[in-house]
Design an enzyme around this catalytic site. Structure first.
Site, mmCIF file in Angstrom:
data_model
loop_
_atom_site.group_PDB
_atom_site.id
_atom_site.type_symbol
_atom_site.label_atom_id
_atom_site.label_comp_id
_atom_site.label_asym_id
_atom_site.label_seq_id
_atom_site.Cartn_x
_atom_site.Cartn_y
_atom_site.Cartn_z
ATOM 1 N N HIS A 99 0.724 -1.286 -0.079
ATOM 2 C CA HIS A 99 0.071 0.041 -0.196
ATOM 3 C C HIS A 99 1.013 1.235 -0.043
ATOM 4 O O HIS A 99 1.956 1.176 0.475
ATOM 5 C CB HIS A 99 -0.899 0.124 1.310
ATOM 6 C CG HIS A 99 -1.835 -1.115 1.132
ATOM 7 N ND1 HIS A 99 -3.372 -0.662 1.795
ATOM 8 C CD2 HIS A 99 -2.175 -2.329 0.899
ATOM 9 C CE1 HIS A 99 -4.110 -1.740 1.489
ATOM 10 N NE2 HIS A 99 -3.199 -2.704 0.874
ATOM 11 N N CYS A 116 -7.275 2.178 4.653
ATOM 12 C CA CYS A 116 -7.696 0.947 5.192
ATOM 13 C C CYS A 116 -7.329 0.591 6.566
ATOM 14 O O CYS A 116 -6.738 1.410 7.321
ATOM 15 C CB CYS A 116 -7.298 -0.025 4.174
ATOM 16 S SG CYS A 116 -5.486 -0.578 4.447
ATOM 17 N N GLU A 134 0.823 3.874 1.602
ATOM 18 C CA GLU A 134 1.029 4.424 3.018
ATOM 19 C C GLU A 134 2.185 3.686 3.762
ATOM 20 O O GLU A 134 2.966 4.268 4.306
ATOM 21 C CB GLU A 134 -0.084 4.486 4.119
ATOM 22 C CG GLU A 134 -1.443 5.226 3.488
ATOM 23 C CD GLU A 134 -2.387 4.549 2.477
ATOM 24 O OE1 GLU A 134 -3.588 4.832 2.750
ATOM 25 O OE2 GLU A 134 -1.843 3.622 1.984
ATOM 26 N N CYS A 160 -3.409 0.514 7.195
ATOM 27 C CA CYS A 160 -2.773 1.652 6.844
ATOM 28 C C CYS A 160 -3.056 2.753 7.937
ATOM 29 O O CYS A 160 -1.958 3.308 8.508
ATOM 30 C CB CYS A 160 -2.949 2.289 5.547
ATOM 31 S SG CYS A 160 -2.272 1.139 4.222
#
Length: 171
Positions: A63, A93, A65, A96
């Site tokens: 991801h 999410c 992040e 993260c």
């Protein structure tokens, strides 16, 4: 807090960094990844960048992040990012949002919200749970249309490609 509550100067600064997060998201788009981008800023300098690479790298941890937090932590020489701001094109999410809390990032600026999986206010707000030892100041809706439109266009193209492949396999 939403962008309407900011001064013109604050909003312009947040837009500047959100545009950089959008640039990161466009890198994901070019890889046929969901276009999510992120930058982390410390004292006016971008110290961490990331974009979605889950399919490319074949990892759940790919991801935007997570990548940006790793890079910023390396720059700072510490896992604590206490004086930083994180700019994300899409609401984080649960993984993260948890990483943001764990990294002690105080300022979270979000482009578009994610009503299906967002954990910064849509489904749950992990960034502001009083039960945790760290809470974040969250600003939502910075360049919302730009962030949202990019995601909408990506999924529209994805559906079109899937339909074409299905039709091709039927012939």
């Amino acid at each position: 807090m939403n962008e309407e509550n900011l001064s013109k100067e604050e909003l312009n600064l947040h837009k500047k960094y959100m545009r950089q997060a959008i640039t990161q998201a466009k890198k994901a788009y070019k890889l046929d990844e969901v276009p999510i981008g992120c930058v982390i800023v410390y004292e006016g300098k971008v110290i961490g960048r990331g974009y979605n690479r889950r399919n490319t790298d074949k990892t759940t941890l790919g991801h935007a992040e997570i990548t940006a937090i790793k890079k910023a932590s390396k720059y700072m020489g510490d896992w604590r990012l206490e004086d930083c701001s994180i700019y994300i094109t899409l609401e984080p999410c649960q993984m993260c949002a948890g990483a943001i809390v764990q990294a002690r990032i105080p300022n979270v600026i979000i482009g578009s919200m994610n009503p299906k999986a967002g954990c910064a206010g849509s489904i749950i707000n992990l960034l502001n749970m009083a039960e945790f030892n760290h809470q974040c100041k969250v600003i939502r809706g910075v360049l919302k249309e730009d962030c949202s439109n990019m995601l909408t266009e990506f999924f529209k193209e994805l559906r079109s490609k899937k339909k074409a492949r299905k039709e091709e396999s039927c012939n």
